[in-house]
Design a protein around this motif. Structure first.
Motif, PDB file in Angstrom:
ATOM      1  N   VAL A 188      34.529  36.094  46.099  1.00  0.00           N
ATOM      2  CA  VAL A 188      33.962  35.798  44.583  1.00  0.00           C
ATOM      3  C   VAL A 188      34.671  36.105  43.489  1.00  0.00           C
ATOM      4  CG1 VAL A 188      32.092  36.374  43.270  1.00  0.00           C
ATOM      5  CG2 VAL A 188      31.716  35.993  45.663  1.00  0.00           C
ATOM      6  N   ILE A 189      35.377  37.500  43.612  1.00  0.00           N
ATOM      7  CA  ILE A 189      36.167  37.744  42.473  1.00  0.00           C
ATOM      8  C   ILE A 189      37.684  36.852  42.125  1.00  0.00           C
ATOM      9  CG2 ILE A 189      37.907  39.575  41.693  1.00  0.00           C
ATOM     10  CD1 ILE A 189      35.904  41.665  42.949  1.00  0.00           C
ATOM     11  N   ILE A 190      37.821  36.507  43.380  1.00  0.00           N
ATOM     12  CA  ILE A 190      39.021  35.547  43.146  1.00  0.00           C
ATOM     13  C   ILE A 190      38.737  34.381  42.708  1.00  0.00           C
ATOM     14  CG2 ILE A 190      40.667  34.061  44.882  1.00  0.00           C
ATOM     15  CD1 ILE A 190      40.681  36.312  46.824  1.00  0.00           C
ATOM     16  N   MET A 191      37.592  33.658  43.123  1.00  0.00           N
ATOM     17  CA  MET A 191      37.163  32.385  42.595  1.00  0.00           C
ATOM     18  C   MET A 191      36.959  32.556  40.938  1.00  0.00           C
ATOM     19  SD  MET A 191      34.188  31.301  45.176  1.00  0.00           S
ATOM     20  CE  MET A 191      34.758  31.613  47.024  1.00  0.00           C
ATOM     21  N   ILE A 192      36.165  33.538  40.611  1.00  0.00           N
ATOM     22  CA  ILE A 192      36.179  33.669  39.185  1.00  0.00           C
ATOM     23  C   ILE A 192      37.326  34.070  38.337  1.00  0.00           C
ATOM     24  CG2 ILE A 192      35.111  35.433  37.591  1.00  0.00           C
ATOM     25  CD1 ILE A 192      33.018  36.123  39.320  1.00  0.00           C
TER      26      ILE A 192
END
Length: 253
Positions: A188-192
């Motif tokens: 999720v952090i990578i996507m954001i």
């Protein structure tokens, strides 16, 4: 000819900076994480190529030939230690030397950035690129550490790198899926972060383009004003000459 020389110089700077960045990241990863033999061999060759390229760039670049980090950057420790001397790739001495070299590569990056570095600073592209590289480097390690013990799809660091690359570029093949809560949170952090870095890079590039167009328009307007001023001066001069001619004709009458 000057434009061609400038283009070649900028292209060479881009290639050198890419080599420095890739070599620095590769040395850091290889120092702390296990890699497949094929990947390690490629890193050894990359480090050797970077050493040769950077030394050549230092020799040809005036003003940076006497920097202290040249001896550090020029030595391919992996190639000499592993390939020539037969040392263990996991040697503590090699790890320390490579960490020192990473610092030297960072300084060399600053020394050899040239016009490309100036463009990155003025355009603020460094924020987006820095975020992208930081996410790629940090979260490949995090994802590997949390997933490799329990996820059969993440057996090597290369698997983690593949997952992060396809996630940060929003490709998402789905061949590697996180199974831990921390692994999913990492995704999720990578996507954001991918959305944020893309937005920063796009905004910086757009701002730089608009600023370049504005400066070009100002240059054109300034040139036109100068031309109009010169034309006005010539008309005034011509008018004065005509007045003198009229005065002379009046006196003759």
């Amino acid at each position: 000819m000057k434009d061609l020389q400038k283009g070649v110089r900028v292209l060479s700077e881009v290639i050198i900076l890419l080599l420095l960045g890739l070599d620095g990241l590769s040395l850091l990863v290889s120092t702390f994480l296990p890699l497949q033999p094929g990947t390690f061999s490629r890193i050894v060759l990359l480090d050797l190529l970077t050493s040769i390229t950077v030394v050549t760039a230092y020799i040809l670049r005036p003003g940076v030939r006497d920097r202290w980090n040249i001896p550090v950057v020029m030595v391919p420790f992996y190639f000499i230690g592993v390939n020539l001397l037969g040392a263990n790739p996991d040697s503590v001495i090699l790890a320390v030397l490579n960490l020192i070299k990473v610092v030297g590569l960072f300084i060399a990056f600053r020394d050899l950035a040239g016009s490309v570095g100036e463009f990155i600073r003025t355009s603020r592209l460094g924020y987006g690129l820095g975020l992208f590289v930081s996410v790629l480097f940090v979260f490949t390690i995090v994802f590997y550490l949390v997933e490799s013990p329990v996820n059969p799809l993440v057996r090597t660091y290369e698997d983690s790198l593949w997952y992060v690359l396809q996630t940060i570029t929003t490709v998402g093949y789905g061949d590697i899926i996180p199974v831990t809560s921390l692994g999913r949170l990492t995704g999720v952090i990578i996507m954001i972060s991918a959305i944020a870095s893309t937005s920063l890079i796009t905004a910086s590039a757009t701002s730089t383009l608009l600023e370049t167009l504005r400066k070009e328009q100002e240059r054109i307007d300034s040139t036109r004003r100068d031309e109009f001023r010169r034309l006005s001066d010539k008309l005034d001069e011509l008018e004065m000459k005509l007045e003198r001619i009229e005065d002379m004709l009046e006196k003759r009458r």
